[in-house]
Design an enzyme around this catalytic site. Structure first.
Site, PDB file in Angstrom:
ATOM      1  N   SER A   1       0.641  -1.242  -0.027  1.00  0.00           N
ATOM      2  CA  SER A   1       0.062  -0.002   0.207  1.00  0.00           C
ATOM      3  C   SER A   1       0.863   1.296   0.040  1.00  0.00           C
ATOM      4  O   SER A   1       0.595   2.256  -0.701  1.00  0.00           O
ATOM      5  CB  SER A   1      -0.954   0.090   1.252  1.00  0.00           C
ATOM      6  OG  SER A   1      -0.305  -0.026   2.218  1.00  0.00           O
ATOM      7  N   GLU A   2       1.933   1.140   0.969  1.00  0.00           N
ATOM      8  CA  GLU A   2       3.090   2.302   0.622  1.00  0.00           C
ATOM      9  C   GLU A   2       4.240   1.666   0.724  1.00  0.00           C
ATOM     10  O   GLU A   2       4.615   0.856   1.151  1.00  0.00           O
ATOM     11  CB  GLU A   2       2.941   3.247   1.765  1.00  0.00           C
ATOM     12  CG  GLU A   2       1.881   4.382   1.481  1.00  0.00           C
ATOM     13  CD  GLU A   2       0.618   3.889   1.904  1.00  0.00           C
ATOM     14  OE1 GLU A   2      -0.381   4.850   1.780  1.00  0.00           O
ATOM     15  OE2 GLU A   2       0.262   2.684   2.641  1.00  0.00           O
ATOM     16  N   THR A   3       5.316   2.427   0.052  1.00  0.00           N
ATOM     17  CA  THR A   3       6.778   2.006   0.207  1.00  0.00           C
ATOM     18  C   THR A   3       7.471   3.408   0.626  1.00  0.00           C
ATOM     19  O   THR A   3       7.033   4.548   0.022  1.00  0.00           O
ATOM     20  CB  THR A   3       7.315   1.608  -1.116  1.00  0.00           C
ATOM     21  OG1 THR A   3       6.596   0.265  -1.326  1.00  0.00           O
ATOM     22  CG2 THR A   3       8.857   1.574  -1.145  1.00  0.00           C
TER      23      THR A   3
END
Length: 300
Positions: free
Chosen positions: A46-48
């Site tokens: 979902s996020e990096t």
């Protein structure tokens, strides 16, 4: 070409494949926006988070966050993951690091204990928007698969933010929470109207004295149909509960644990602490565990 150190870390848990997965590139210097977006899409979390050296003396580094489709200003679980990876990589002792984000310079505390780490993230300034009008509320509830009778009357439906806003929607039943099957296209369309991309549905229906809330968070307009465990929802929830006088507190502090991810088998727990001045939130922090799933190197 340069070797980049990449981590896959599950935040808000000590059990692999639970909690909220995030990618971390600990040595991102030299990467451009397009390359970061490509890496985030490839890792498909979902996020990096991408860690850069400081650009001047007012911070210890710079951190940026990308979903598979876009950059976002701040992210709770990816911050926990990034600081956990940095602590391991640099063999840090307990300390506080100041990182520059898109919502300002924030202090992140690293707590070392028995050779492992916990991370405390101080979030951005708390903001609470007015409640929505009736038409928007009906559209929102319908898109989420809720009826007005499902909602908790003590909980107004409104946007809360510590840098990346979420709609707070309190409901009565954990069973109803876990049965939700939203119309993702409808809530994505509604996001453009209300200028908010996340919907946090929560309930006080808990069977544990150590867990105040259970929640689910939906953000299809930025490519996240459901986020497992959300720092930028549970943190603002703490401010929302205080400012709306939904919960009691003492000694100008309110602290609770929120659990999320039950429905999608990625259960995790966030500790939220709210400091209060004049009956309003003045500082919000989230604390969490993390666990490394893998560490690798990529050339880019």
């Amino acid at each position: 070409m340069k070797k980049r150190i990449a981590y896959q870390i599950d935040s808000f848990t000590k059990e692999k494949f639970k909690g909220n997965p995030a990618g971390v590139i600990v040595n991102a210097e030299g990467l451009n926006d397009y390359q970061m977006q490509q890496i985030a899409r490839e890792l498909n979390n979902s996020e990096t988070a991408f860690l850069f050296p400081p650009d001047n003396d007012d911070c210890d580094g710079i951190i940026r966050y990308f979903t598979p489709s876009t950059e976002v200003p701040i992210c709770g679980h990816a911050t926990i993951a990034a600081m956990y990876a940095k602590a391991i990589e640099d063999n840090l002792d307990s300390c506080v690091l100041k990182f520059k984000t898109k919502v300002g310079i924030l202090p992140f505390e690293i707590i070392k204990n028995n050779g492992d780490y916990q991370v405390v993230m101080t979030q951005g300034t708390f903001e609470l928007s007015p409640t929505f009008d009736k038409d928007i509320i009906i559209k929102m509830l319908t898109a989420l698969g809720l009826e007005e009778s499902d909602t908790d009357k003590n909980c107004p439906i409104q946007i809360a933010s510590t840098g990346h806003s979420k709609v707070m929607i309190g409901i009565k039943s954990r069973e109803k929470l876990n049965s939700l099957s939203p119309d993702y296209n409808a809530i994505a369309d509604l996001s453009t109207i209300i200028n908010c991309n996340g919907y946090f549905v929560f309930t006080f229906d808990s069977d544990s004295k150590d867990i105040l809330t259970y929640g689910r968070m939906f953000a299809p307009s930025i490519g996240i149909n459901e986020d497992p465990v959300t720092g930028n929802a549970n943190g603002p929830l703490g401010g929302y509960l205080i400012q709306n006088r939904i919960v009691e507190f003492k000694d100008n502090t309110f602290e609770f644990n929120g659990r999320q991810g039950e429905k999608i088998d990625r259960l995790g727990v966030i500790n939220v602490k709210v400091k209060i001045e004049n009956n309003k939130p003045s500082l919000i922090q989230i604390k969490g565990d993390a666990v490394v799933v893998f560490r690798t190197e990529i050339e880019i």
